[in-house]
Design a protein around this motif. Structure first.
Motif, PDB file in Angstrom:
ATOM      1  N   GLY A 185     -33.294  24.445  -7.565  1.00  0.00           N
ATOM      2  CA  GLY A 185     -33.461  25.896  -7.591  1.00  0.00           C
ATOM      3  C   GLY A 185     -34.036  26.436  -6.299  1.00  0.00           C
ATOM      4  N   ASP A 186     -33.961  27.739  -6.132  1.00  0.00           N
ATOM      5  CA  ASP A 186     -34.503  28.427  -4.950  1.00  0.00           C
ATOM      6  C   ASP A 186     -33.986  27.837  -3.649  1.00  0.00           C
ATOM      7  OD1 ASP A 186     -35.989  30.274  -6.402  1.00  0.00           O
ATOM      8  OD2 ASP A 186     -37.674  28.893  -6.576  1.00  0.00           O
ATOM      9  N   TYR A 187     -32.665  27.778  -3.525  1.00  0.00           N
ATOM     10  CA  TYR A 187     -32.014  27.281  -2.309  1.00  0.00           C
ATOM     11  C   TYR A 187     -32.422  25.845  -1.977  1.00  0.00           C
ATOM     12  CZ  TYR A 187     -31.009  32.201  -1.739  1.00  0.00           C
ATOM     13  OH  TYR A 187     -30.603  33.485  -1.954  1.00  0.00           O
ATOM     14  N   ALA A 188     -32.650  25.029  -2.995  1.00  0.00           N
ATOM     15  CA  ALA A 188     -33.036  23.621  -2.828  1.00  0.00           C
ATOM     16  C   ALA A 188     -34.270  23.495  -1.944  1.00  0.00           C
ATOM     17  CB  ALA A 188     -31.877  22.795  -2.289  1.00  0.00           C
ATOM     18  N   LEU A 189     -35.213  24.375  -2.155  1.00  0.00           N
ATOM     19  CA  LEU A 189     -36.419  24.413  -1.334  1.00  0.00           C
ATOM     20  C   LEU A 189     -37.231  23.132  -1.449  1.00  0.00           C
ATOM     21  CD1 LEU A 189     -37.871  26.320   0.580  1.00  0.00           C
ATOM     22  CD2 LEU A 189     -39.145  27.209  -1.359  1.00  0.00           C
ATOM     23  N   LEU A 190     -37.251  22.530  -2.645  1.00  0.00           N
ATOM     24  CA  LEU A 190     -38.010  21.287  -2.809  1.00  0.00           C
ATOM     25  C   LEU A 190     -37.416  20.164  -1.958  1.00  0.00           C
ATOM     26  CD1 LEU A 190     -40.294  19.750  -4.146  1.00  0.00           C
ATOM     27  CD2 LEU A 190     -38.791  19.289  -6.070  1.00  0.00           C
ATOM     28  N   ILE A 191     -36.095  20.113  -1.858  1.00  0.00           N
ATOM     29  CA  ILE A 191     -35.456  19.099  -1.016  1.00  0.00           C
ATOM     30  C   ILE A 191     -35.856  19.306   0.443  1.00  0.00           C
ATOM     31  CG2 ILE A 191     -33.229  18.292  -0.139  1.00  0.00           C
ATOM     32  CD1 ILE A 191     -32.111  18.757  -2.951  1.00  0.00           C
ATOM     33  N   ASP A 192     -35.852  20.563   0.892  1.00  0.00           N
ATOM     34  CA  ASP A 192     -36.253  20.843   2.272  1.00  0.00           C
ATOM     35  C   ASP A 192     -37.721  20.525   2.511  1.00  0.00           C
ATOM     36  OD1 ASP A 192     -33.806  21.606   3.271  1.00  0.00           O
ATOM     37  OD2 ASP A 192     -34.076  23.704   2.755  1.00  0.00           O
ATOM     38  N   ILE A 193     -38.571  20.804   1.542  1.00  0.00           N
ATOM     39  CA  ILE A 193     -39.998  20.502   1.697  1.00  0.00           C
ATOM     40  C   ILE A 193     -40.209  18.992   1.825  1.00  0.00           C
ATOM     41  CG2 ILE A 193     -42.209  20.505   0.467  1.00  0.00           C
ATOM     42  CD1 ILE A 193     -41.440  23.292  -0.595  1.00  0.00           C
ATOM     43  N   LEU A 194     -39.470  18.214   1.038  1.00  0.00           N
ATOM     44  CA  LEU A 194     -39.612  16.758   1.103  1.00  0.00           C
ATOM     45  C   LEU A 194     -39.048  16.184   2.399  1.00  0.00           C
ATOM     46  CD1 LEU A 194     -38.803  15.778  -2.572  1.00  0.00           C
ATOM     47  CD2 LEU A 194     -41.027  15.814  -1.457  1.00  0.00           C
ATOM     48  N   PHE A 251     -35.099   6.621  -6.382  1.00  0.00           N
ATOM     49  CA  PHE A 251     -34.609   5.881  -7.538  1.00  0.00           C
ATOM     50  C   PHE A 251     -34.154   6.802  -8.667  1.00  0.00           C
ATOM     51  CE2 PHE A 251     -37.507   3.125  -5.246  1.00  0.00           C
ATOM     52  CZ  PHE A 251     -36.650   2.060  -4.987  1.00  0.00           C
ATOM     53  N   TYR A 252     -34.060   8.093  -8.393  1.00  0.00           N
ATOM     54  CA  TYR A 252     -33.595   9.087  -9.364  1.00  0.00           C
ATOM     55  C   TYR A 252     -32.234   9.585  -8.862  1.00  0.00           C
ATOM     56  CZ  TYR A 252     -33.703  13.375 -12.187  1.00  0.00           C
ATOM     57  OH  TYR A 252     -33.409  14.382 -13.063  1.00  0.00           O
ATOM     58  N   PRO A 253     -31.119   9.066  -9.405  1.00  0.00           N
ATOM     59  CA  PRO A 253     -29.796   9.391  -8.861  1.00  0.00           C
ATOM     60  C   PRO A 253     -29.491  10.886  -8.728  1.00  0.00           C
ATOM     61  CG  PRO A 253     -29.619   7.586 -10.412  1.00  0.00           C
ATOM     62  CD  PRO A 253     -31.040   8.103 -10.496  1.00  0.00           C
ATOM     63  N   PRO A 254     -29.890  11.757  -9.656  1.00  0.00           N
ATOM     64  CA  PRO A 254     -29.587  13.180  -9.458  1.00  0.00           C
ATOM     65  C   PRO A 254     -30.235  13.788  -8.210  1.00  0.00           C
ATOM     66  CG  PRO A 254     -30.023  12.784 -11.761  1.00  0.00           C
ATOM     67  CD  PRO A 254     -30.366  11.514 -11.028  1.00  0.00           C
ATOM     68  N   TYR A 255     -31.299  13.175  -7.711  1.00  0.00           N
ATOM     69  CA  TYR A 255     -31.910  13.662  -6.470  1.00  0.00           C
ATOM     70  C   TYR A 255     -30.924  13.537  -5.316  1.00  0.00           C
ATOM     71  CZ  TYR A 255     -34.894  13.466  -2.310  1.00  0.00           C
ATOM     72  OH  TYR A 255     -35.438  13.663  -1.059  1.00  0.00           O
ATOM     73  N   PHE A 259     -36.315  19.269 -14.729  1.00  0.00           N
ATOM     74  CA  PHE A 259     -36.653  18.738 -13.413  1.00  0.00           C
ATOM     75  C   PHE A 259     -35.541  18.993 -12.407  1.00  0.00           C
ATOM     76  CE2 PHE A 259     -36.852  15.297 -10.272  1.00  0.00           C
ATOM     77  CZ  PHE A 259     -38.089  15.613  -9.729  1.00  0.00           C
ATOM     78  N   GLN A 260     -34.278  18.849 -12.837  1.00  0.00           N
ATOM     79  CA  GLN A 260     -33.159  19.095 -11.941  1.00  0.00           C
ATOM     80  C   GLN A 260     -33.101  20.566 -11.543  1.00  0.00           C
ATOM     81  OE1 GLN A 260     -31.622  16.509 -10.848  1.00  0.00           O
ATOM     82  NE2 GLN A 260     -30.219  17.589  -9.517  1.00  0.00           N
ATOM     83  N   ALA A 261     -33.436  21.460 -12.442  1.00  0.00           N
ATOM     84  CA  ALA A 261     -33.474  22.887 -12.115  1.00  0.00           C
ATOM     85  C   ALA A 261     -34.559  23.171 -11.082  1.00  0.00           C
ATOM     86  CB  ALA A 261     -33.699  23.707 -13.375  1.00  0.00           C
ATOM     87  N   ILE A 262     -35.697  22.499 -11.199  1.00  0.00           N
ATOM     88  CA  ILE A 262     -36.765  22.663 -10.212  1.00  0.00           C
ATOM     89  C   ILE A 262     -36.332  22.090  -8.865  1.00  0.00           C
ATOM     90  CG2 ILE A 262     -39.095  21.907  -9.592  1.00  0.00           C
ATOM     91  CD1 ILE A 262     -39.742  22.007 -12.609  1.00  0.00           C
ATOM     92  N   LEU A 263     -35.666  20.959  -8.898  1.00  0.00           N
ATOM     93  CA  LEU A 263     -35.242  20.279  -7.670  1.00  0.00           C
ATOM     94  C   LEU A 263     -34.229  21.095  -6.885  1.00  0.00           C
ATOM     95  CD1 LEU A 263     -35.544  17.573  -6.121  1.00  0.00           C
ATOM     96  CD2 LEU A 263     -33.600  16.751  -7.434  1.00  0.00           C
TER      97      LEU A 263
END
Length: 112
Positions: free
Chosen positions: A17-26, A44-48, A11-15
């Motif tokens: 990966g790809d220039y942190a695209l998932l973070i930008d989408i959220l 509530f997920y500290p690695p996020y 999950f952390q690799a998905i979060l």
């Protein structure tokens, strides 16, 4: 036990990966109810929040390639913890206004 750790790594690799695209989408403006719910659960997920802080610092500090030209990073200063810098997402046609990095720090401290 090990399956949970392995699932966390995936999950952390998905979060991140790809220039942190998932973070930008959220963090994109006008999120759908699904994105809003996912973002609320990920609080509530500290690695996020660690990934958000790391991505925010490296985005300012690292050099990037734009149209075969090296663009130097502006550098990270302590004041950048308290300011939000809007940026365009590389693969999507949106401008993201993320929360200041200190918010992620507060969430990380709150989880300890």
């Amino acid at each position: 036990g090990f399956g949970v750790v392995l699932g966390g790594f995936v999950f952390q690799a998905i979060l991140t990966g790809d220039y942190a695209l998932l973070i930008d989408i959220l963090d994109a403006p006008n999120p759908t109810p699904f994105k809003r719910t996912l973002r609320a659960l990920l609080n509530f997920y500290p690695p996020y929040h660690f990934a958000k802080a790391y991505y925010g610092i490296t985005a300012l500090s690292s050099n990037t390639m734009v149209d075969d030209e090296l663009v130097l990073g502006v550098g990270f200063k302590w004041v950048d913890l308290f300011t939000s810098r809007p940026h365009k997402v590389m693969f999507l046609d949106i401008t993201v206004h993320p929360s200041p990095l200190v918010h992620s720090y507060y969430w990380l401290v709150g989880h300890c």
